[in-house]
Design an enzyme around this catalytic site. Sequence first.
Site, PDB file in Angstrom:
ATOM      1  N   PHE A 123       0.873  -1.172   0.000  1.00 58.86           N
ATOM      2  CA  PHE A 123       0.000   0.000   0.000  1.00 58.86           C
ATOM      3  C   PHE A 123       0.909   1.221   0.000  1.00 58.86           C
ATOM      4  O   PHE A 123       1.684   1.415   0.940  1.00 58.86           O
ATOM      5  CB  PHE A 123      -0.852  -0.056   1.273  1.00 58.86           C
ATOM      6  CG  PHE A 123      -1.852   1.046   1.436  1.00 58.86           C
ATOM      7  CD1 PHE A 123      -3.118   0.953   0.868  1.00 58.86           C
ATOM      8  CD2 PHE A 123      -1.548   2.167   2.194  1.00 58.86           C
ATOM      9  CE1 PHE A 123      -4.059   1.955   1.051  1.00 58.86           C
ATOM     10  CE2 PHE A 123      -2.495   3.173   2.381  1.00 58.86           C
ATOM     11  CZ  PHE A 123      -3.752   3.060   1.807  1.00 58.86           C
ATOM     12  N   GLU A 127       5.351   9.313   1.198  1.00 55.31           N
ATOM     13  CA  GLU A 127       6.396   9.814   0.292  1.00 55.31           C
ATOM     14  C   GLU A 127       7.457  10.532   1.116  1.00 55.31           C
ATOM     15  O   GLU A 127       7.202  10.888   2.277  1.00 55.31           O
ATOM     16  CB  GLU A 127       5.783  10.812  -0.702  1.00 55.31           C
ATOM     17  CG  GLU A 127       4.714  10.188  -1.571  1.00 55.31           C
ATOM     18  CD  GLU A 127       4.213  11.134  -2.663  1.00 55.31           C
ATOM     19  OE1 GLU A 127       4.576  12.332  -2.627  1.00 55.31           O
ATOM     20  OE2 GLU A 127       3.490  10.651  -3.525  1.00 55.31           O
ATOM     21  N   PRO A 128       8.630  10.809   0.506  1.00 56.45           N
ATOM     22  CA  PRO A 128       9.674  11.512   1.259  1.00 56.45           C
ATOM     23  C   PRO A 128       9.154  12.794   1.908  1.00 56.45           C
ATOM     24  O   PRO A 128       9.567  13.152   3.002  1.00 56.45           O
ATOM     25  CB  PRO A 128      10.730  11.814   0.192  1.00 56.45           C
ATOM     26  CG  PRO A 128      10.526  10.766  -0.858  1.00 56.45           C
ATOM     27  CD  PRO A 128       9.067  10.424  -0.846  1.00 56.45           C
ATOM     28  N   THR A 158       5.975  -1.000   3.326  1.00 59.41           N
ATOM     29  CA  THR A 158       5.981  -2.368   3.849  1.00 59.41           C
ATOM     30  C   THR A 158       5.713  -3.328   2.689  1.00 59.41           C
ATOM     31  O   THR A 158       4.832  -3.062   1.863  1.00 59.41           O
ATOM     32  CB  THR A 158       4.863  -2.537   4.906  1.00 59.41           C
ATOM     33  OG1 THR A 158       5.050  -1.562   5.915  1.00 59.41           O
ATOM     34  CG2 THR A 158       4.885  -3.937   5.516  1.00 59.41           C
ATOM     35  N   GLY A 242      -7.233  -0.606   8.407  1.00 60.92           N
ATOM     36  CA  GLY A 242      -5.842  -0.974   8.681  1.00 60.92           C
ATOM     37  C   GLY A 242      -5.457  -0.690  10.122  1.00 60.92           C
ATOM     38  O   GLY A 242      -4.689  -1.445  10.740  1.00 60.92           O
ATOM     39  N   GLY A 339      15.357  -7.560  33.935  1.00 57.23           N
ATOM     40  CA  GLY A 339      16.675  -7.046  34.324  1.00 57.23           C
ATOM     41  C   GLY A 339      17.678  -7.221  33.197  1.00 57.23           C
ATOM     42  O   GLY A 339      17.333  -7.065  32.024  1.00 57.23           O
ATOM     43  N   GLY A 340      18.899  -7.610  33.548  1.00 59.78           N
ATOM     44  CA  GLY A 340      19.974  -7.764  32.553  1.00 59.78           C
ATOM     45  C   GLY A 340      19.606  -8.760  31.461  1.00 59.78           C
ATOM     46  O   GLY A 340      19.958  -8.567  30.286  1.00 59.78           O
ATOM     47  N   GLU A 363       0.768   3.698   9.694  1.00 56.22           N
ATOM     48  CA  GLU A 363      -0.699   3.787   9.516  1.00 56.22           C
ATOM     49  C   GLU A 363      -1.296   4.935  10.341  1.00 56.22           C
ATOM     50  O   GLU A 363      -2.410   4.847  10.867  1.00 56.22           O
ATOM     51  CB  GLU A 363      -1.361   2.438   9.762  1.00 56.22           C
ATOM     52  CG  GLU A 363      -0.831   1.434   8.739  1.00 56.22           C
ATOM     53  CD  GLU A 363      -1.705   0.240   8.473  1.00 56.22           C
ATOM     54  OE1 GLU A 363      -2.914   0.326   8.708  1.00 56.22           O
ATOM     55  OE2 GLU A 363      -1.155  -0.775   8.004  1.00 56.22           O
ATOM     56  N   THR A 365       0.555   8.249  12.781  1.00 59.95           N
ATOM     57  CA  THR A 365       1.229   8.385  14.079  1.00 59.95           C
ATOM     58  C   THR A 365       0.185   8.586  15.189  1.00 59.95           C
ATOM     59  O   THR A 365      -0.986   8.882  14.911  1.00 59.95           O
ATOM     60  CB  THR A 365       2.155   9.622  14.075  1.00 59.95           C
ATOM     61  OG1 THR A 365       1.322  10.772  13.842  1.00 59.95           O
ATOM     62  CG2 THR A 365       3.228   9.543  13.009  1.00 59.95           C
TER      63      THR A 365
END
Length: 379
Positions: A123, A127-128, A158, A242, A339-340, A363, A365
Amino acid sequence: MHFELTEEQIAVRDAARDFANMELLPGIIERDNEQKVDLSLVKKLGEMGFLGMMVDPKYNGGGMDTISYVLAMEEISKVDASSAVIMSVNNSLVCWGLEKFGSEEQKQKYLTKLSTGENIGAFCLSEPEAGSDATSQRTTAEDKGDHYLVNGTKNWITNGGISDVCLVMAQTDPEKRHKGINCLIIEKGLDGFVVGKKEDKLGIRSSDTHSLMFGDVKVPKENRIGEDGFGFNFAMTTLNGGRIGIASQALGIASGAYELALKYSKERSAFGKPISQHQAIQFKLSDMATEIDAARLMILRAAWLKDNGKPFAREAAMAKLYASEVAMKVSVEAVQIHGGYGYVKEYHVERLMRDAKITQIYEGTSEIQRIVIARDLLK
Ligand code: CAA
C-alpha cells in the site's frame, strides 16, 4: 452485550497461536539479526489462510469476520511482529480495499491471488515529503487518455521488496488537492518501476521496507480504483480498517511481552523469594494486564462495529492510539522485569520492545490518531 467468542473464532485464534509457536518462533532471533524475510514462511501464512482472512470465498478468501482477524493478528504478533505486519498490510490495506472498492475485473485479476498469498500486496501512500501530511502527494499520475503516466517516489513501503502488486496513490489534478488523487493498481515489473533501497530498521526487521520509484510508468486506465479523484478517500477509508490491524499487532506485542515477564517473574528469585512475590513487580504486572485488557476490548469493539456495518473510524483510531502506547509501555516494563536478561536477545523481550515503537508511527502516528479522533468528536 456478550463477551464470548464463537467456536470458529476460538479455532482461528488457536490455529494462529500454534502456527506462531511452531513455525514462526524457530529462527526468529536470526531473522531479526539478519533482517531476513523468509519467503517460505510468507507462503505458509498464505497456505494457512492468514493473508486473505476476511475476503469472500468466491475470491479465494477465508470469509471470516474482523474479530477472527484481530484474534489471529494478536497471536502472530505475540511471537513475530514482522510476519504480522506483512499479514496486516495484505489483509486490511490491500485485500480489504480492493474487495470493497475494486471492480469485478480487478477482483478477479488481483484479489483472487492476493487473498491466497500467491501474490503479495503493498500500500503506497507515504512519500519523502508526505507522511502524516498525506494530501500533499508529489507522485503524479498524468492522464494520457487510455492510460496514466506515473512519476514519483514512495517511501517506507511495507512489503516493498516482496510484493507483486502495489496500490499507489498519485496526484492527477493538483488544483483539486486531495480530490485530484487516484489509486492505481501497479504491477511489479512494469518498465520504469524500480524497487529502491531496503531500510535498516530498529524493529520489525524481518519484514521488508523499501522506497519505490516510478519513472514514466504506463498504467492502464482500468487499473484505477473507483471514480476519477477517489484515491484519497480510498486511502483514508482503507486506513481506518488498517488501524484495527495495527492496533492488534500492538496488542500482540504487549501481550507477548507481558506473558514472558509473568513467566520469568515466577522463575527468577531475588532476596530469598521469586520476584513475583515482591510488590514492586506485582504492581507492574497488574498495570500491564489491566492496560492490555483495555486495549483488547477497544480493538474488539472497533472490529465489531466494522463487522456490523457501523461507523468505526473514531473507534479504530482510539484503539490504535491506545494499543500502541500500551505496547511501548508494557514492552519496556517487560525488559525491566527481566533485568539484565531482558537486555539480551535470547529472552525475546528486547525485540518486542524494538518492534513496539513502529506501532506508534505507521498507519498514522499517535498524533494523527488524535487528530482523527478530535475531528470526529467536534464535527
Ligand atoms: N476516514 C475517512 N475519511 C477521512 C479520514 C478518515 N479517517 N480522515 C480524513 N478523511 C477525509 C476527509 O473527510 C476529507 O474528505 P472530504 O474533503 O471529501 O470531506 C479528506 O479526507 C481530507 O481530509 P482533511 O481535509 O481533514 O485533510 P487534512 O490534510 O487536514 O488531514 C489527515 C488529513 C487526516 C491528517 C490524513 O492526511 C491522514 O490520515 N494522514 C496520515 C496518513 C497515514 O496514516 N499514513 C500511513 C501510511 S500507510 C502505512 O503506514 C502502511 C504500511 O506500510 C504499514
